[in-house]
Design a protein around this motif. Structure first.
Motif, short mmCIF file in Angstrom:
data_model
loop_
_atom_site.label_atom_id
_atom_site.label_comp_id
_atom_site.label_asym_id
_atom_site.label_seq_id
_atom_site.Cartn_x
_atom_site.Cartn_y
_atom_site.Cartn_z
N PHE A 235 0.81 -1.21 0.00
CA PHE A 235 0.00 0.00 0.00
C PHE A 235 0.85 1.27 0.00
N LEU A 236 2.10 1.17 0.42
CA LEU A 236 2.99 2.32 0.27
C LEU A 236 3.12 2.66 -1.21
N LEU B 221 -3.39 0.57 7.22
CA LEU B 221 -3.61 1.31 5.98
C LEU B 221 -3.77 2.80 6.25
N ASN B 222 -4.44 3.14 7.35
CA ASN B 222 -4.57 4.55 7.71
C ASN B 222 -3.22 5.18 8.01
N VAL B 223 -2.36 4.43 8.70
CA VAL B 223 -1.02 4.93 9.02
C VAL B 223 -0.21 5.16 7.74
N ILE B 224 -0.26 4.21 6.82
CA ILE B 224 0.51 4.34 5.58
C ILE B 224 0.01 5.53 4.76
N ARG B 225 -1.30 5.70 4.68
CA ARG B 225 -1.84 6.84 3.91
C ARG B 225 -1.45 8.16 4.59
N HIS B 226 -1.51 8.19 5.91
CA HIS B 226 -1.10 9.39 6.66
C HIS B 226 0.34 9.76 6.31
N ILE B 227 1.22 8.77 6.31
CA ILE B 227 2.64 9.00 6.00
C ILE B 227 2.80 9.57 4.59
N VAL B 228 2.15 8.96 3.64
CA VAL B 228 2.30 9.36 2.24
C VAL B 228 1.77 10.77 2.00
N VAL B 229 0.62 11.07 2.57
CA VAL B 229 -0.01 12.37 2.34
C VAL B 229 0.78 13.51 2.96
N LEU B 230 1.31 13.31 4.16
CA LEU B 230 1.92 14.41 4.91
C LEU B 230 3.44 14.51 4.80
N ASN B 231 4.06 13.62 4.05
CA ASN B 231 5.53 13.64 3.99
C ASN B 231 6.02 13.53 2.55
N GLU B 232 7.32 13.81 2.38
CA GLU B 232 7.98 13.70 1.09
C GLU B 232 9.23 12.85 1.23
N GLY B 233 9.64 12.22 0.15
CA GLY B 233 10.86 11.43 0.17
C GLY B 233 10.66 10.08 -0.50
N GLU B 234 11.72 9.28 -0.49
CA GLU B 234 11.66 7.94 -1.06
C GLU B 234 11.60 6.87 0.02
N VAL B 235 12.18 7.18 1.19
CA VAL B 235 12.24 6.21 2.28
C VAL B 235 11.46 6.73 3.48
N GLU C 291 -1.06 7.08 -6.08
CA GLU C 291 -2.29 7.89 -6.03
C GLU C 291 -1.97 9.35 -5.73
N GLU C 292 -1.05 9.57 -4.79
CA GLU C 292 -0.75 10.92 -4.34
C GLU C 292 0.41 11.56 -5.11
N ASN C 293 0.91 10.85 -6.12
CA ASN C 293 2.03 11.35 -6.93
C ASN C 293 3.25 11.64 -6.06
N LYS C 294 3.55 10.71 -5.15
CA LYS C 294 4.72 10.82 -4.28
C LYS C 294 5.77 9.80 -4.72
N SER C 295 6.97 9.91 -4.16
CA SER C 295 8.09 9.08 -4.60
C SER C 295 8.50 8.00 -3.61
N PHE C 296 7.68 7.73 -2.59
CA PHE C 296 8.03 6.72 -1.60
C PHE C 296 8.16 5.33 -2.24
N VAL C 297 9.23 4.62 -1.85
CA VAL C 297 9.44 3.28 -2.39
C VAL C 297 9.75 2.23 -1.32
N SER C 298 10.18 2.67 -0.11
CA SER C 298 10.57 1.68 0.89
C SER C 298 10.52 2.27 2.30
N PHE C 299 10.76 1.38 3.28
CA PHE C 299 10.81 1.78 4.69
C PHE C 299 12.25 1.64 5.19
N ALA C 300 12.68 2.60 5.99
CA ALA C 300 13.98 2.48 6.64
C ALA C 300 13.96 1.28 7.58
#
Length: 478
Positions: free
Chosen positions: A334-335, A370-384, A341-350
């Motif tokens: 889901f990341l 799933l709520n946690v992952i969406r929260h992370i993607v919406v409010l942050n930037e980066g790949e990791v 969906e949000e046009n972000k560049s996340f690809v992995s977890f540290a």
């Protein structure tokens, strides 16, 4: 009738350019329960393999247009599942070794008697059936996804198998499990695996609809049936005719409606609100609740007769904390989806983030994850995804960040002999320390020698970094 029987029989492809010899082999195998096809050139064989895959190939290496080894190579390169028995007049160890290297199962040297051919073919068919069975169990017992359900853990493999076993029946299914474990996805998978998969799957959440409207939601109503009913409504029972009706959180249903639902299940007939006319339907009932049904029955909140009518087949979904590494499998899936969906560049977890996700209890299960992952993607930037991006309560958990200043080029040797503070060899039983203290000392020394880099220390200790983080948090709490 004969065609249907041949379809069920294993197919054997005989490749022999000598018509007399080929006819002899056909006579040898005349009484065997196989569908025998005979070809006499390599080109014909390659063309046939593009259209159909035989169970066994009886392959003569001496073909007029190519060496039979070329066919063996083709079968191996294309990963064709046919078992191959090589037939040749060449009595050469090199030929046998080369044929086996390219995947030949067995070898027949001309001339041979009928019994030798029959036994060799039977063994090949038996081996091929065994290989297919092994492949089937590998495929069906190591799935990381099943319809819309994501999970590769053993508890989920058991759920998938149960779904497959019950799907073809019409018997009601009762799904239990904590909130957020995916009960509706389970119900939908049962429907998709059943013979009703082309028919409607209608889902109703009994906890989300007001008690006064629930009967109309299920059975429908006629115009003027009650105040506000200015037009007729088709209920879920009519919409689900021929398919499946999923009643989620049935434990929240009003006791009076439970009585009507029981009669509906028993007779497969119902009446719309505001009419005495009965309608007949054909429905597969699937119900679910996050509550303990037996506790609800004792409390007088759920009818015992309804429970036993619905609980013909039960499926208990495991909580996310019981599903081993499924947390990271779902999180990574889901990341990627949410990042797209949000046009972000996340690809992995540290690594530290992955440890936190894996060790957290997830009281809200998959829904919370799933709520946690969406929260992370919406409010942050980066790949990791780093620990500081995690929302509460995950960002309140203690973490052990890696020391980025440590030397990556320095080779570290960790010797698992730390049994005393001085690290000297033990000479007396009185110097022996408890295993727990020795383990702690070894781990702390490894981390120190790796410059505070926990993942690196874990690599040298040959354990998971999550094990070190978990133990250190436990030590801090003591």
């Amino acid at each position: 009738m004969t065609d249907k029987k041949q379809e069920r029989q294993p197919t054997v492809l005989l490749v022999e350019d000598d018509i007399v010899v080929a006819t002899t082999y056909q006579l040898f195998l005349a009484e065997e329960p196989i569908n025998l096809i005979s070809l006499n050139t390599g080109a014909a064989v390659l063309a046939h393999l593009q259209e159909s895959i035989p169970n066994v190939i009886l392959l003569d290496l001496g073909l007029p247009d190519m060496n039979g080894m070329e066919i063996l190579k083709h079968v191996q390169e294309q990963r064709i599942s046919s078992a191959i028995i090589v037939i040749t007049a060449q009595n050469s160890v090199n030929v046998v070794v080369e044929a086996m290297r390219y995947g030949a199962l067995d070898f027949l040297e001309k001339p041979f008697i009928a019994n030798r051919l029959i036994i060799t073919l039977r063994n090949a068919l038996r081996q091929q059936n065994l290989n297919q069975l092994v492949d089937y169990y590998k495929q069906n017992n190591n799935r990381d996804k099943y319809h819309k359900i994501i999970g590769a853990s053993k508890p989920m493999q058991a759920v998938y198998k149960t779904i497959e076993n019950v799907a073809t029946s019409k018997a009601p299914v009762f799904i239990t499990g904590e909130s957020g474990t995916g009960k509706e996805l389970c119900a939908e998978a049962i429907h998709k695996e059943s013979q009703r998969k082309e028919q409607p799957f209608i889902a109703i959440n009994c906890a989300a609809i007001p008690k006064d409207l629930m009967e109309s939601e299920i059975f429908g109503h006629v115009k003027g049936a009650f105040t506000g009913a200015d037009k007729a409504r088709v209920g879920a029972a009519t919409l689900a005719n021929g398919g499946s009706l999923f009643l989620d959180e049935i434990g929240d249903m009003d006791m009076g409606l439970q009585r009507k639902l029981l009669r509906f299940i028993q007779t497969e007939t119902f009446q719309k609100v505001g009419t005495s006319h009965s309608e007949q339907v054909d429905i597969r009932f699937i119900c679910a609740t996050h509550r303990d049904p037996l506790t609800e029955i004792k409390a007088g909140a759920f009818r015992e007769d309804l429970y036993y009518r619905l609980n013909v087949i039960s499926i208990k979904l495991p909580s996310l904390r019981e599903r081993e590494n499924d947390v990271l499998l779902i999180a990574r899936q889901f990341l990627g989806s949410y990042a797209k969906e949000e046009n972000k560049s996340f690809v992995s977890f540290a690594p530290e983030t992955a440890v936190i996700l894996k060790d957290y209890d997830w009281p809200g299960n998959v829904r919370q994850l799933l709520n946690v992952i969406r929260h992370i993607v919406v409010l942050n930037e980066g790949e990791v995804v780093t620990p500081d991006m995690l929302p509460s309560p995950l960002n309140d958990l203690p973490t052990e960040p890696s020391n980025s200043q440590s030397s990556e080029s320095k080779l570290v040797e960790i010797k698992p002999t730390v049994l005393s503070p001085s690290n000297k060899p033990i000479t007396s039983p009185l110097e022996i320390r408890p295993l727990r203290e020795s383990e702690k000392a070894l781990i702390e020394q490894a981390i120190e020698m790796c410059g505070g880099d926990v993942p690196k220390a874990a690599m040298f200790l040959q354990i998971d970094a999550s094990t070190i983080y978990r133990k250190r948090r436990k030590w801090k709490m003591e």
